[in-house]
Each structure stands twice: as structure tokens, then as C-alpha cells.
Design an enzyme around this catalytic site. Sequence first.
Site, PDB file in Angstrom:
ATOM      1  N   LYS C  77      35.701  86.920   2.952  1.00 14.41           N
ATOM      2  CA  LYS C  77      35.467  85.485   3.192  1.00 14.41           C
ATOM      3  C   LYS C  77      34.061  85.148   2.704  1.00 14.41           C
ATOM      4  O   LYS C  77      33.111  85.904   2.948  1.00 14.41           O
ATOM      5  CB  LYS C  77      35.599  85.214   4.688  1.00 14.41           C
ATOM      6  CG  LYS C  77      35.525  83.747   5.113  1.00 14.41           C
ATOM      7  CD  LYS C  77      35.780  83.647   6.627  1.00 14.41           C
ATOM      8  CE  LYS C  77      35.752  82.200   7.098  1.00 14.41           C
ATOM      9  NZ  LYS C  77      35.955  82.092   8.559  1.00 14.41           N
ATOM     10  N   SER C 152      39.399  78.746   9.862  1.00 14.58           N
ATOM     11  CA  SER C 152      38.672  78.511   8.636  1.00 14.58           C
ATOM     12  C   SER C 152      38.873  79.626   7.605  1.00 14.58           C
ATOM     13  O   SER C 152      38.509  79.435   6.437  1.00 14.58           O
ATOM     14  CB  SER C 152      37.179  78.355   8.919  1.00 14.58           C
ATOM     15  OG  SER C 152      36.685  79.490   9.539  1.00 14.58           O
ATOM     16  N   SER C 176      39.485  81.215  13.948  1.00 21.81           N
ATOM     17  CA  SER C 176      39.478  81.153  12.488  1.00 21.81           C
ATOM     18  C   SER C 176      40.071  82.333  11.765  1.00 21.81           C
ATOM     19  O   SER C 176      40.251  82.260  10.555  1.00 21.81           O
ATOM     20  CB  SER C 176      38.042  80.940  11.996  1.00 21.81           C
ATOM     21  OG  SER C 176      37.627  79.642  12.355  1.00 21.81           O
TER      22      SER C 176
END
Lengths: 467, 88, 481
Positions: C77, C152, C176
Site C-alpha cells: 500500500k 482504504s 481499512s
Amino acid sequence: MTKIGLEIHCQLTKLESKLFCSCKANYRENEPNTNICPICMGLPGTLPRLNQKAVEKATLIAMALNCSIPEKIAFFRKNYFYPDLPKNFQITQLNIYGDTSVGGRGVIMVGDKKIRITRIQLEEDPGRLIYEGTSSKNQITLVDYNRAGTPLVEIVTEPDFENPKQVREFLKILSDLLENLNVSDPSLEGAMRADANVSIEGGNKVEIKNINSFHDLEKAIHFELTRQESLHSREIPIALETRHWDDKRKITISSRSKEEELDYRYFLEGDIPLIKIEKDFQEKLKSEMPESILSKKERYVTKYGIPEQVADVLSSDKYYSELFDKSHNKNNAKEIANIITTDLMGLADTREKRELSKLNSSHLTDLADSILSGKLTRNSAKNALYEIVKTGKELSKIISELDLGNVSNEKDLLQIIQQVLAEESQALEEAKSNPQAINFLVGKVMQKTKGKADPKLTLELLKTKLG
Amino acid sequence: MVTEEEIEQVAKFMKIDVHNHKEYVEKVHNMIDFFDILDSAGVEEEEVTMNDLPLSTLREDKHIPFEDKLIEKLKNFKGTYVRAPKMI
Amino acid sequence: MNLKISALEFVEQVKNGNISAEDFVSATIDRIKNIDEKLHAYLQVNSKAIEQASQIDKKIKSGEKVGKCFGMPISVKDNICVKHSKTTCASKMLENFVAPYDATVISKLKEQDAVFVGKVNLDEFAMGLTTEFSAYGPSRNPWNTDYVPGGSSGGSAVAVSAFECVASLGSDTGGSVRNPASFCSTVGYKPTYGLISRYGLISYANSIEQIGPITRTVKDTAFLLNILSGMDSHDNTTIDNGQVDYLSCIDSGIEGKKIGIIQEMIGEGIDPSVLSATNNAVSKLEGLGAICESVSIDMVKYSVASYYTITATEAGSNLARYDNLRYGYDFPVEGFEFNSYISKARTKFGPEVIRRMILGGFVPSAGHAGKYFLKALKVKSKLTKEVSEAFKKYDYLVAPTVPVLPFKIGEKIDDPIALFLVDINTVLSNLTGIPSISVPYSISNGLPIGIQLMAKPNDDKSLLQVARALESTVRLPEVPV
């Protein structure tokens, strides 16, 4: 009723590394922005790594100031924007959820006056700003982050000071104490800074910030007291505000108050858990604490009969007291104390001089013993000391090299006395009737022997000669 | 009740030049209204807690310089200082 | 080349010499080239990945010691720092930021010979639930590209689910990792707070977030947890997990275990297909010998408000450092005054981040902290107590990961409160620090549903056992991409 309070910031210069990272704690020798790392630059993703010794030293300070120490300490964020603050928040300490800063409710005596210490907190120093450019258009700020993250201890006092003189005395006591504790070297530039708050006649408290030296602090307080008294005498109310000390014009100026309405949004620093300061660890710290200045002074006075004023100078200066403690014994203590506080003073009163000095404690022992045994006159000892500080050579070597040995051999001394009497026939006549005139002759003998003649013996022999 | 002025004030503290205040006022207003539910949680007596750590686990006081010349990787001026706008 | 294998299967195959790391990574890069334009999981692809994999093949051939990962392609990420790589947090504010150091999780994986195949998409600064708030465009759900992949860590979940990598590192602040895992039908894990070092994770809400793996199977997560977990001197909030092996005995089953079904998470507003999936999962767990009962955790009602208040406050502080002076994007300082420069520079934040920062300036401010921020902290304390009470009676807690099915891109983006409430089942474990996992359970009308399991703090090994047990009852269709 004048009320003055202080906020003193003291760098823990005796640490090796910064408060939250392993960069150097003493940044002074570095080129700009060469004592930095991702942590103290607050780069994205970095986390603070608390320095264990910093907590220890801060706790020591709290103990030395007679504060109460909490079981657990916590860190908070103080949020505001400034170019010298890499994270745009400062990690500091507060007491909003009970007692969580490193120490609180302490006391220091300034003579008979009790000064209460509100709290002691551990926090990080910001970087440094340099302003460049002359016109408003090309002005720019240059930032050096070498200092960012340096460990600071903030000491906050109650507004117990009644006048600037007390402030000055307090600051001397505090800096000696901190140096003695081996946590900081206050003589380093910028190592100790202070802000003040001032109020008179129960009026509003005015904070003065941006004071760069203790010298300026006194000036600033004087100025502010005068300013407030002047307003008061004209029955103009004193505004509750923060003022900046203008170093160039030597006055305090009101800061634009709207901008100063800062809301710091304090909250717990989530990256640092609470730190437990266990009771047995506190005991251990206490037992390892260096002897306090007061205790040293008392020891010098009661054990060695050193006069109070001399003991004062000796005990309050770490360099001197260490020299003394290493070099003295029961017999020469007074003499060594005397040498240090008179002759050595001029040769070792600044940090630079001390760094260059080659003197060690055994030199002092030899020197004192030589004086006491009569081998050296005080005058010669003074010269010898100068040489020792410069070269570090053994005393015996210096005595022979510079021919400083006492002329205490009667035969040699008599010869010189004969010479002097022959040269100073008029003084000789005077001396027969006026005893004071003998001193003149003693002086001449000292001159001839370059101060090496034993004054006592010289006087005796002269008296005998004169009949 | 959050007013447009309050939003502007807060945006100033947070250093963000919010142009379209109206757009933010409405949404932020709704968010804050939503938070009002906290009033009925009945938690006044609760204490704020946090984990703790013994002093001995903290970092050793040692100077370890960062290997790379970090400043060269960041924005800089004259090769050494970081430049910032003028301060008033 | 079959890319549809788990991490452990990959390791087996490479160890046996059936496949080479280089070939597999090369096929992965091809796959990314073929489908990522549609899915937009990746923000950057590592051009040296194939070469790095071939280096590992050389090590294997020469008999040198090889790390546990054997060259497996992992995506990261883009809020986790990889040295010399751009790390943007999907924001224009960090457009040009190149990280000068590796996050601890990255160092650990490098040591174990993982190959980082690229950085994947997220909601800007990890603030969001759909990846729609990325400044570089949204990612799309591989199960139906008109739908959100969750957030997210949307990019992570998409990449794993669409076989664009074998596993991914995401971060979980309020769900997330679990939320996109549930929406994309993968496993998503949030460890006990402090189990995995956050050093190198760009902070959003540092008191509650954790890095978490997104994988295809529960065993893969256990495998990664063995590598990633442990105390780190760079992160004072890491805890001692006693050198536990998370993979061993993972199949020991759940006979006699007591599981609490959190009432407040299957109540009003839940989608009927999610509810029925949950009931189904509960009966499967009972079929394996567990005893399942309803449990009430009252503070769940206030947990979303508490979560957003606390995270707004922390985000407002954590993002203060982005003033574009030391790093960021190109915008010269000449001619500006300090306050006006940084206020202008910071307008590059996206609207959701700006909203959160305004909130973050408001709720802890001197006039309002008592009503909002402090209350939120107290709700957090009380919630922690209630959960602790529940764990006196139960070994695990269960609930659907998200109370609704994945929704269309653009559907909820203008309604922040509606978005907030999507988090209601996941924020509990962040606020209390307990570990939780989303296990892909079923597909309804082509859209995935995940079931969430939670355990006591530092009971991660046991949690993986119940997750494995539930997973073993599931047979899922293949992703249609």
C-alpha cells in the site's frame, strides 16, 4: 506586590544523543543540516524513540529540585505551525490527566527566600531560523534542523520572585546545580534560556518571550517592571498579554495578539506509552546522585575549617570542587582551597581556559605541600602555577627549570642581605630608628631573589643585622 | 451549530486555504452533529487509559549518525539550509 | 503459468523446482499489464522486480540460504515507505516524496527474499472506505468493475483478488484492511495493536492503526504474520508476542469454543443477504463444535462517532508536517509569507482529507475538547472494558465485516455520514486494540460478503485457528476477471 515567575529551558548537553533519535545531542560543531535523520526531520512514517538517559537525567533534576516524582510519566503533543518545527508539533509534557510530567511541586532556596518549582518537563528543542534578504520582496527564512530534537528540560517556577536580583541569584544557583549534577554544561551557547512573566500590584500577568541570555533576562524584567509601574502610576490598566523582547532596541513589544491566540490542541502522544519510573529505580538514582553543592560547602567548612566565602566559591563550581576533592588531604585542604580561589581563578575562569589547561589534581597537591613545607614562597608558587597550567610539567621540574626554589639557606640569604644593605645605606639608617622601614629592605631582598627569599627568615635575619 | 466563521477560523489554525467555505460548512456541520451522539454515552466517570512501558526498555543514549546525506534528498538551498517563506 | 495459487503453494512450487521465481514474477507483471488499466490497483510497478526474482533463483540454484518467501511477488500500500521508492499516500501533497528508508515490515520481507512488485492504491492518506478518495483515481472491484473495492486499502485487495500479486500489505485504522478484503473476497487481517511495527507506515491515527496483510488464504496470513510480527526498537508501541508460530496447529479446530455474536452489528440497517450469510456462518461454526450465542456490547452504538472524533484529531496532528517545506511537490517559497504559503500549499490535499483536518482542528480545540474529543476517549475506554468483559465469557466474537454489500462507485461519495456508518462493525477492534480478521464467506448477486472474527489482545494465534476453521467450510466461485 511584584511577582515574577520564570520558565527556564535547559538543554541536557551531557547526553550523547537527541531525545527521540540517535543524532548528536550537542549540535554546535556541525555544518547546517548535517546532524539530522529521518526521525528528527519528522519524515513521513517515522516514530520517536525515547532516550532512556534523558528520562534519568530529567528525573535527577526533579530530585535535586526537591520535586515529587510521579509513578508514570506521559508525553503530549503541542500542535502549532512554525518552520523550525519539523512535525509542526512539539512532543512535550503536561499535567492535564493528573501528574504526568517528570517532576512537580519542588522548592529551591535563594538565601532565605523560598522559590517554588511548579513543574519540570522533558521536551524537544526546535531547529534554528536565520533570516536572509533585505527587501520585503527577497526575504527568505533559512532553517537549520541540527538542533531539532535536542533534549530540553523546562523548569517552571511559581511567580515567587520579588525583584530581578533574586532572579539573578536563582539563575546562578540553578546553573551551578545543573552543572554539578552532570546533566548540562550551562556555559555552552544557548544551553540555558529563560522566559519570564511579570506582574505588579495584583495586576495582569505579562509574559516576556524571546530572551536570548540571562543578561538580557534581567534587562527585560527591569524594563517590564518600569513599563508596568509607569502605566500603573497613570492608572492605566496593564493588558494581559505576551510581549517579545526586542534585543536591538532593548524593550519589550506587544505581539500581535490575534495571531497569538493559539490553540495547541494538546493530546497524549500515541507513539510513546506511559513510562514507569519505579520506586526502586528512583532510590538507585538518588544514591548515585552527585553530592549537592550545599553538602559540599558544609563539608568544606566543618571538616576542613575553610572560610565560608572560600567554601562558597569552591563548592558552587564543579571544576574547582572536583580539583579540590581529588587533591586535598587533612593538612593541605585549606591551602589548596586558597590556591584555587585566588591564584587559579584568573587562569581557569572560562571554559576555553579550562579546556586548554594542563593542570591536574596532583599538581595542586604538590604545590600546596611545597608551600606548607616552606620549599616555595607564595609568590613563586603563583609563577609555578602559571607554568603548570601552560605546560603540565611536574612541579619539581618547574622549580629547577625556573629556579623558583626558596632561598631559605641562611648563608645564601645573609650574602644577599649584605648586598642589599650595602646598596641601600640610607634605608639602613632609617631602619635603625623606624621599624616600618625594614619592610622596604625586605622588599629589596625579595626583588633581588626574584621573590624566592623566605620573607619570614629574611625579616628575622635583617632584624638581627640591624641589632 | 457550526457557523461558516468557525469553519474559517479552524481552517486558519489548520493552515488550509479553504476557498469554497459553503461546501465544507455543510458537510463538516453534519459530521459534528453526528458526533453529538457522544453526549448520550454516559461516560463522564470514565478515565483515559494508556499502555505503559518500563524505563529499561527505552533506547540507549548513543550517537549513531544517519548514514546518508539526508539533506541532499530533501528540498534545500545553498546545499545546506532548508528554505522557508519569510516570517513576519 | 498458473497465478491462481496461494503464497504457501507458491513457496512449495518454487522449492520443488516446478516453477522459478523469475517466471512467476514475470507472469505477474504481464497480468498487471493486461488488466490493471481496468482495475487501477497499482500506482507504481517495480521495473526491477523480474531481475530481483532472478537473483533469488540464482541463490536457490547455488544452494545458498534463501529467505522464506522465495521471491514471492508482494504489493505494498502506497502509505508504507520503501527505500528509494516514491511513497505518495495517493496524495498530490506527496507527489515527489521518495522515502529515504525502508519500513520495518519492508526490511523484514526483504530479508526473507520477498519481491516487491509495486505500490498499490488507497484512499488519500488512508482516509476513506472506498478508494474513491485517491488523488490518482479510484480502484475498481474485480467482481464487478462498476463497484467500489472498499478502502482504504482498496488497491491491495484488488491486486490480491485479481491475481496481480500473491499477497499485499495494507493498513487498518478503522477497517481499512478488513473492509476491502470483504468487498473483494480475500482474507484481511488486523493484528493486535503493537504486534506489527508501524515504523515506516505513514501515520493517520497512530494510536489505533496497524499494518495488516491481505492474502488469499488464512494460512498465508499466518505465514506472513510469522515474518512481520515482533518487537521493534524503532516503534515504542510494539509488544512482545512471545515468539509465537502462527502457522503451527492452525487446523486444530474450535471444538467447545464459545463465540459471541455481537447484536449491535447485525441490527438495523444490515443488508438481508449479509444477515443471512452471517447466520449461515454461525451455523457452520456450530457445526464444527463451537457454541454460539448473542452478546450485547452497548458502546458499539457510539463507536463510530468516537472513532471519527479521535482519528480526526490525530490526523489533524499527523498531517501537520505536510507544509511542503522539506519535501512534497514543486512550489517555490519566494515572495510568500509563511502562513499564506503553507495555507496555499496545503490546498493540494483532497476534499475528504481537508474535511477531516477541519474536524481535527475543531473537536480537540480548547472550547470543544470536553464535549467531543475527551468524550470520545472515554467511550473508547468504556468500550474496551465492555469487550474485555465479553472475553471473560467468550473465546471469540463474530459479526459480518461490513453490514452492506459493495456499492457502486460514486454512490455514497457525497454522503460522509453514510460512509462513516459502513465502518460500524470494524472500528471496534481498532478502538480496543484487539485482533480481527475478515474471512471471505459468500457471494450474493455477484458481490462478496466477508465474515469477521475477533479475539482477545495478543490472542492472534487462536484467532487464526477459528478463521481457518470457518474458511474450511467455504467454497467460493472464481473471480470473474
